[in-house]
Design an enzyme around this catalytic site. Structure first.
Site, mmCIF file in Angstrom:
data_model
loop_
_atom_site.group_PDB
_atom_site.id
_atom_site.type_symbol
_atom_site.label_atom_id
_atom_site.label_comp_id
_atom_site.label_asym_id
_atom_site.label_seq_id
_atom_site.Cartn_x
_atom_site.Cartn_y
_atom_site.Cartn_z
ATOM 1 C CG ASP A 189 -2.178 0.748 1.122
ATOM 2 O OD1 ASP A 189 -2.117 1.992 1.133
ATOM 3 O OD2 ASP A 189 -3.242 0.128 1.016
ATOM 4 C CG HIS A 245 -5.238 4.119 1.480
ATOM 5 N ND1 HIS A 245 -4.768 2.852 1.198
ATOM 6 C CD2 HIS A 245 -6.528 4.129 1.082
ATOM 7 C CE1 HIS A 245 -5.737 2.124 0.664
ATOM 8 N NE2 HIS A 245 -6.815 2.877 0.569
ATOM 9 C CB SER A 419 -9.324 0.795 0.558
ATOM 10 O OG SER A 419 -8.745 0.934 -0.697
#
Length: 473
Positions: A189, A245, A419
């Site tokens: 990621d 994120h 996600s």
């Protein structure tokens, strides 16, 4: 608390030998580099039927050499398209699998992607050539966000607070099923804030490569203490607030539970390893492949009990080079948990059976593809689905987890997206592996899918027709 969809653009090259199957480009949708930078132009690709495949770099092509290709062959390939080497990868696991080098070739400004693929499609030194597509992000505890009702994704029917549409993690915790640090998960990621108050105790520290300026473990990376940044090619896996994120995903998998702080992850004591391949301007296929192979190599050579990687990113076309890396992980017994996707450019859910979303739509047997549900058990409006291509639903709307603040201190925020659903399943994989030492990847996947709770919103819209349930592990 601000809620958002995880939709940051990520550059990852995908798509197999499009010249062989036919494709078109939409010249009206060419995107130029910003401010004269050296970022590649982007071009919108469609397949031979006119169906959209997504954006790809207009001046780059990925070439997969055969194992016996020599330097003269490689020079001839590049000369054929008047290109130059930009990057490449030939990991140990690729060599062990009998695969040659994967090279990213930069094309001259007057050379089109279509022409380059056509010129290369039958070259005897190549296994295939493909474009470089652009990907998108597919963004009992005493922990405050759990007790105040904010962490529905972790609740169960009888937990306090309760929500039947949560993952049932709270019920597992009451049975002291809280994971252990002998189970490892890779987060592919953005980077992870390794000093976050709810993550610091669960971050991997590499025992095979102490910080001394040398590559002690022979993997080609110097001092990869907590993992590696494959976007910038350095040892720093956290570069500031933009790594929100990746930090959010990590918290859902394995934020420390029972510490009176913030949130609790599904698996309270799992060991998290960061493989950052998404930077502020995106990532690349090579970066994704190197990240996947990094974990495969750690498991093969050092015996780390890496049970899964979390992949909360997706979009674009088919890439054989990326699928090959996922298959290499499969051979090592590593599950690849992937976000089903957040719809197309309109952000409205798509059917992956008819409109594949990669990497979730690859047919590799180690993939678990995850759709997103809200706190009422409904399929989130943005979540992709697929009766045969998406496996299971999990909480993915309004999910609170760990993030860095604007000044890189410990903070928390609510994000939405497939996600966010994906790490709930990755955490469940880690929990099951903790409770069942020696279980194979296939057995773990079967247990996760076999325990799904039938859910009307995803009946006929995913393989299980149900949602994540880890309360019965």
């Amino acid at each position: 608390m601000k809620t958002r969809h995880a939709s940051r653009l990520v550059c990852v090259g995908l798509g197999l030998a499009l010249a062989a199957c036919g494709h078109e480009t939409d010249e009206s949708e060419l995107a130029s580099p910003e401010h004269g930078s050296n970022q590649p132009k982007a071009i919108y690709l469609r397949d031979s039927n006119g169906s959209p495949m997504g954006l790809a770099s207009a001046n780059e092509v990925l070439v997969q050499y055969k194992l016996d290709a020599n330097n003269a062959d490689k020079k001839r390939v590049k000369d054929k398209v008047r290109g130059s080497r930009k990057n490449g990868v030939h990991s140990k696991v690729m060599k062990d699998n009998g695969e040659g080098e994967l090279e990213l070739v930069e094309l001259p400004i007057d050379q089109t992607l279509e022409a380059a693929l056509e010129d290369l499609k039958d070259d005897p030194a190549l296994t295939f050539a493909e474009p470089n597509f652009i990907y998108q992000h597919t963004a009992v505890s005493n922990d405050p966000f759990f007790t105040n009702g904010s962490l529905f994704g972790m609740y169960g029917n009888t937990s306090t607070p309760a929500n039947a549409f949560g993952s049932q993690a709270g019920e597992a915790w009451t049975k002291n099923q809280i994971c252990n640090n002998g189970v490892y998960v890779g987060v592919i990621d953005e980077g992870i804030m390794t000093t976050h108050e709810d993550l610091v105790n669960n971050i991997w520290v590499n025992p095979f490569d102490p910080v001394d300026g040398r590559d002690n473990d022979g993997n080609g990376l110097i001092d990869d203490t907590n993992g590696w940044d494959f976007a910038a090619n350095n040892r720093s896996v956290f570069d500031g607030p933009s790594d929100d994120h990746g930090t959010h995903v990590a918290g859902t998998i394995g934020a420390k539970g029972g510490n009176g702080k913030g949130v609790a992850g599904v698996c309270w004591s799992v060991t998290l390893i960061s493989a950052k391949f998404l930077g502020q301007s995106g990532g690349s296929t090579l970066g994704a492949i190197r990240a996947i192979d990094y974990f495969t190599d750690l498991k093969r050579r050092h015996g780390l009990n890496i049970v899964a990687t979390n992949n909360s990113w997706g979009g674009g076309g088919f890439s054989l080079s990326l699928k090959n890396a996922i298959d290499r992980a499969n051979a090592a017994g590593i599950l690849f948990v992937a976000a089903a996707g957040n719809g197309g450019s309109d952000g409205i859910s798509d059917n992956n059976d008819t409109t594949p979303s990669y990497p979730a739509s690859y047919t590799s047997s180690n993939i678990i593809s995850v759709a997103a549900l809200n706190n009422r058990g409904q399929l989130a409006s943005f979540s992709n689905f697929g009766a045969t291509s998406v496996d299971i639903g999990a909480p993915g709307s309004g999910i609170v987890s760990t993030v860095p603040s604007a000044t890189s201190t410990s903070a928390y925020a609510s994000f939405s997206g497939t996600s966010m659903a994906t790490p709930h399943v990755t955490g469940a994989v880690a929990l099951f592996a903790s409770l069942n030492p020696g279980a194979t990847a296939a057995q773990i996947k079967a247990a996760i899918l076999g325990s799904a709770v039938p859910t009307p919103a995803v009946t006929g819209k995913c393989v299980t027709g149900g949602r994540l349930n880890l309360g019965d592990f």
